[in-house]
Design a protein around this motif. Structure first.
Motif: not given
Length: 207
Positions: A113-122
């Motif tokens: 999830a941290l490496a996925d640019p399509n997921q918002a960090f928040d």
């Protein structure tokens, strides 16, 4: 002394479980009589007994960071089989040691999830971490100047049935030190020489 003082200070800080510590005068007798090896700091290890003493879920998972970057570089070494066990345990533990528990899919999902640019960090933060715990850990490290917990010297705990990872402190014998700032010695006197910029990546808040 730095290590014990740090853990003693953390006893009274919420959201960041500390470890029990004590000073030990170590003597070793190899058959020729006891020899005084001096003063050591004994720090409570984070293991199953650590969980039991705090009334935590012993079906959870506990990890100790070795060279852990929270990055795709970690994922390359942390492949899992269908049961969530490491395909190559040595490679997995070169990044993060398994101290307790089975099925490590929650940890890998957090990295993905941290490496996925399509997921918002928040969204990733809320799903995979406890914000109070994480911010307290970071803040304490800043305040007591822990410069050696960047890619190692911390534990992660994942309770059973939860997607969240919690930070636990470890190894604070490098605290309360003053970092030597990078020199400003490039010919132009601006501090923008490549060598000086590279040094700043591992200095102060940049870490």
């Amino acid at each position: 002394i730095r290590n014990k003082l740090s853990f003693d200070l953390m006893r009274d800080i919420p959201n960041l479980p500390s470890s029990r510590t004590q000073f030990v005068n170590l003597w070793i007798d190899d058959g020729a009589g006891p020899v005084d090896y001096g003063l050591f700091t004994h720090v409570e290890a984070a293991d199953e007994e650590f969980l039991i003493n705090r009334g935590w879920d012993t079906d959870g998972r506990l990890y100790k960071a070795e060279r852990f970057l929270f990055s795709p570089e970690d994922l390359a070494s942390m492949a899992l089989d269908a049961d969530g066990e490491p395909v190559d345990e040595d490679a997995f533990e070169s990044r993060i040691e398994i101290e307790h528990g089975d099925d490590h899919r929650v940890l890998v999902r957090a990295l993905e999830a941290l490496a996925d640019p399509n997921q918002a960090f928040d969204d990733v933060l809320a799903r995979h971490f406890d914000e109070d715990n994480l911010l307290t850990w970071i803040t304490v490290n800043f305040l007591i100047h822990q410069v050696d917990a960047i890619t190692h010297n911390f534990y992660l705990y994942n309770p059973a049935g939860s997607e969240k990872l919690y930070f636990l402190p470890w190894d604070y014998d490098s605290t309360f030190a003053v970092e030597e700032p990078p020199a400003n010695d490039d010919p132009g006197g601006t501090g923008f020489a490549e060598e000086e910029l590279l040094k700043r990546l591992s200095y102060g808040y940049a870490k």
